[in-house]
Structures are given as C-alpha cells and as structure tokens.
Design a protein around this motif. Structure first.
Motif, mmCIF file in Angstrom:
data_model
loop_
_atom_site.group_PDB
_atom_site.id
_atom_site.type_symbol
_atom_site.label_atom_id
_atom_site.label_comp_id
_atom_site.label_asym_id
_atom_site.label_seq_id
_atom_site.Cartn_x
_atom_site.Cartn_y
_atom_site.Cartn_z
ATOM 1 N N ARG A 105 0.853 -1.171 0.000
ATOM 2 C CA ARG A 105 0.000 0.000 0.000
ATOM 3 C C ARG A 105 0.894 1.226 0.000
ATOM 4 N N LEU A 106 0.582 2.158 -0.878
ATOM 5 C CA LEU A 106 1.399 3.361 -0.962
ATOM 6 C C LEU A 106 1.294 4.121 0.354
ATOM 7 N N GLN A 107 2.427 4.255 1.015
ATOM 8 C CA GLN A 107 2.449 4.928 2.297
ATOM 9 C C GLN A 107 2.940 6.361 2.111
ATOM 10 N N VAL A 108 2.031 7.276 2.141
ATOM 11 C CA VAL A 108 2.362 8.682 1.954
ATOM 12 C C VAL A 108 2.096 9.412 3.260
ATOM 13 N N ALA A 109 3.103 10.102 3.740
ATOM 14 C CA ALA A 109 2.943 10.852 4.970
ATOM 15 C C ALA A 109 2.153 12.122 4.675
ATOM 16 N N ILE A 146 9.992 11.925 -3.183
ATOM 17 C CA ILE A 146 8.869 11.550 -4.032
ATOM 18 C C ILE A 146 8.994 12.163 -5.411
ATOM 19 N N GLY A 147 10.045 12.932 -5.830
ATOM 20 C CA GLY A 147 10.207 13.511 -7.177
ATOM 21 C C GLY A 147 9.072 14.522 -7.439
ATOM 22 N N TYR A 148 8.246 14.277 -8.575
ATOM 23 C CA TYR A 148 7.166 15.182 -9.013
ATOM 24 C C TYR A 148 6.124 15.359 -7.967
ATOM 25 N N LEU A 149 6.056 14.529 -7.236
ATOM 26 C CA LEU A 149 4.936 14.349 -6.292
ATOM 27 C C LEU A 149 5.236 14.920 -4.922
ATOM 28 N N ALA A 150 6.471 15.371 -4.640
ATOM 29 C CA ALA A 150 6.815 15.927 -3.335
ATOM 30 C C ALA A 150 6.565 17.424 -3.323
ATOM 31 N N SER A 197 1.866 18.275 -2.465
ATOM 32 C CA SER A 197 1.014 17.130 -2.749
ATOM 33 C C SER A 197 0.647 16.439 -1.442
ATOM 34 N N LEU A 198 -0.646 16.278 -1.189
ATOM 35 C CA LEU A 198 -1.113 15.637 0.035
ATOM 36 C C LEU A 198 -1.199 14.127 -0.107
ATOM 37 N N ASP A 199 -1.113 13.637 -1.336
ATOM 38 C CA ASP A 199 -1.198 12.209 -1.601
ATOM 39 C C ASP A 199 -0.528 11.956 -2.940
ATOM 40 N N VAL A 200 -0.343 10.684 -3.309
ATOM 41 C CA VAL A 200 0.165 10.376 -4.645
ATOM 42 C C VAL A 200 -0.835 10.920 -5.649
ATOM 43 N N SER A 201 -0.376 11.771 -6.555
ATOM 44 C CA SER A 201 -1.309 12.447 -7.448
ATOM 45 C C SER A 201 -0.666 12.738 -8.793
ATOM 46 N N PHE A 202 -1.495 13.071 -9.764
ATOM 47 C CA PHE A 202 -1.043 13.426 -11.100
ATOM 48 C C PHE A 202 -1.619 14.786 -11.452
ATOM 49 N N SER A 203 -0.841 15.598 -12.116
ATOM 50 C CA SER A 203 -1.336 16.899 -12.539
ATOM 51 C C SER A 203 -0.772 17.243 -13.908
ATOM 52 N N VAL A 204 -1.463 18.120 -14.611
ATOM 53 C CA VAL A 204 -1.052 18.568 -15.942
ATOM 54 C C VAL A 204 -1.000 20.085 -15.923
#
Length: 325
Positions: free
Chosen positions: A153-157, A260-264, A313-320
């Motif tokens: 499970r993706l564990q995102v703080a 987290i790269g893009y996602l941090a 980013s509050l969670d693993v997410s994608f944006s454009v």
C-alpha cells in the motif's frame, strides 16, 4: 522480414532522397557524410549492424556538443543531428523484436534532447513501437510489478493541514464563459479554481489515472525527473529515467526514505521555505498576503502570470500544467 521492421520502414520517407540532410557550417562535412552514409545503409536494409554502429557514433558525437556550455547556447543544428542519430538507431533496432524497449528509449531521448524532424517522425515511430511492446506481458516481466503493487500500500505521509482561513480561499466557479473568465480573472490577474471544464477528459470521466495504469501504458517511456524536496535544496537535481523506474523507485518504495520527485513538495519562491520560514532573515514574510486552496480531482487552478505560488502534494497524485500568453 519482421512486421516491426516493415512498420518502422513504412514510417520513413518513401525514398532516401526525401531525407534532406543539410545543415549549416557548424556541423562539419565529415559528420554530414556520416549521416548520409548511415541513411543509405538503413534504406538498403542490408548491413544493419554497421548502420547501428554509425548511428551510435552520431549520437555520441552530437551528445557531447549538446552538453558543452548552457542549454540556451547549444546550436539547434546539433539538436537536429542528435535527432537523426536517434531515428537511425531506433529503426535499426527494429530488426530485433527483443530490442523494442531500447528503441523506444532511443526515440524518447531524441524527442527530449533533439528537435522535431521529418514532420515529427520520432513521435510516429514510437507509436509503432509501443504497439509491439505488449504492456500486459511487459508488466508481468517487470520484477513482479503487479504482484508487488497489489501487496504494497502506498504509504504517503500526509501532513497536517490547518483549516483555510476565512476570506483567504481561492474562489471557485463552474464552467465560466470565456468572456467572464477573461474579464474577472485573466485581465485582473486573479487566481481562480475552474470546475467542470475537464470533465470530458478520460482521465477524469473514466477515473483511469492510477499508478498501475500509468505504469501499464507508459512504463517504458523515458522522461525527465526532478529529484529533491524543493528547488532551493542543494541536493535538487534532474535526471532521465523510465516511468516504470520512477514508479518503482520513488512511489512504491518511498517508505524507504527516497524523495517523491514530481509528487513531493515544490518550492517556487527564491529563498523562503514556506513550511519553515526564516523570519529572522525574512521578517516581512510573516505579514505577506496570500490565498490558499485544496484541489480535488478534476479541479483546474488558474495561476496568473508572475504569481508566486507554492504547491504541496497531500497524496500520490497526477497533474497537468499549461502555459499560455
């Protein structure tokens, strides 16, 4: 003749003469001769091993030229040479069905570092290659990706978020007319959240976007990745890797301490750390005016030009992102 090779050759211009290998004087004649020799071998379809060797020589030589000095000082002709080298190499690799992923990586490098040539031929070629790169079969071969991802499970703080202060929230409007958006937000330079304007996108409408889906359709594609928690960090850097490598290293295994790269967190202010501002050196930051918001799937945030902004980013997410003048 393999179907992949036939389809790759079909992407090329019909005749060798249709490839106009003409450059300005910055590209020496010996390299132009090498380019023409490589193209001729490719169209003959005989000594592919020699063609592949020459293609790599072209790539290596032009790569050195691309990395001398700052990017803005690189002559565009070297980017064209690099793209042709990548094109020739990628087509040569199509002789072997087992080299599809390497051919895709070669096309992506040409797209990222080179220039559009022959009516965006690298984009057309990579589409052919992806059709031969069976995503389901590939995903099963990628070190048990689906097995591992189903068990992990993706564990995102998720950081503690205080309530948005009254009167500080960015306004929201649903499907405004262009005239209303232009008059009320674009011209006055006011941020706004636009709702409902991308509901027709498959990513929103069908809820397709997920880590597994992105890995399946684009895991083999090479992309630039920014590493680090914020731009102002000394450790911040950029690198090239496949989407699959990024997901495996920085998403599935982020609990091991990797960024987290893009996602941090992304810090776009020049010096101030928004989370932990240095009020001794930047005392005025405490009284700075600001607006804030939390975006949900399908929301579009309009940020006016030259507007300082900070995104977390509050969670693993994608944006454009889109830029326009």
């Amino acid at each position: 003749m393999s179907s992949l090779w036939a389809e790759a050759i079909a992407v090329l211009p019909p005749k060798l003469e249709d490839i106009h290998l003409e450059f300005n004087k910055i590209v020496n004649e010996s390299l132009v001769f090498l380019l023409k020799q490589t193209a001729a071998l490719l169209y003959e379809g005989q000594d592919i091993a020699k063609c592949l060797q020459l293609s790599q020589t072209i790539i290596d030589f032009s790569w050195e030229r691309l990395n001398i000095g700052t990017w803005r000082d690189v002559d565009k002709e070297w980017r064209r040479v690099f793209s042709y080298g990548c094109l020739f190499k990628a087509v040569c690799l199509c002789k072997k069905e087992s080299a599809v992923r390497e051919a895709i990586k070669t096309c992506d490098k040409g797209l990222l570092m080179g220039m559009a040539i022959l009516d965006n031929i690298l984009i057309r070629l990579v589409k052919v290659l992806q059709n031969h790169n069976n995503p389901k079969k590939r995903a099963l071969e990628d070190v048990g990706f689906h097995q591992n991802s189903s068990q992990k499970r993706l564990q995102v703080a998720v950081p503690c978020i205080k309530e948005i202060q009254a009167g500080m929230e960015v306004p929201r409007i649903h499907c405004p007319s262009l005239e209303h958006f232009r008059a009320q937000y674009l011209i006055p330079h006011k941020p706004v959240i636009l709702q409902g304007i991308v509901d027709h996108w498959p990513a929103v409408r069908d809820s397709k976007w997920s880590v597994e889906y992105i890995h399946e359709i684009a895991g083999c594609r090479t992309v630039p990745v920014e590493l680090g928690s914020r731009y102002t960090d000394d450790e911040w850097s950029q690198t090239l890797m496949t989407v699959g490598e990024f997901i495996d290293k920085y998403i599935l295994h982020q609990e091991e301490g990797n960024p987290i790269g893009y996602l941090a967190q992304h810090q776009l202010f020049e010096q101030v750390d928004v989370d932990q501002p240095d009020l001794v050196n930047f005392p005025e930051f405490e009284s700075a005016e600001f607006q804030e918001c939390i975006l949900s799937p399908g929301d579009v945030l309009f940020i006016p030009v030259s507007y300082w902004h900070y995104v977390r980013s509050l969670d693993v997410s994608f944006s454009v992102s889109f830029w326009w003048s």
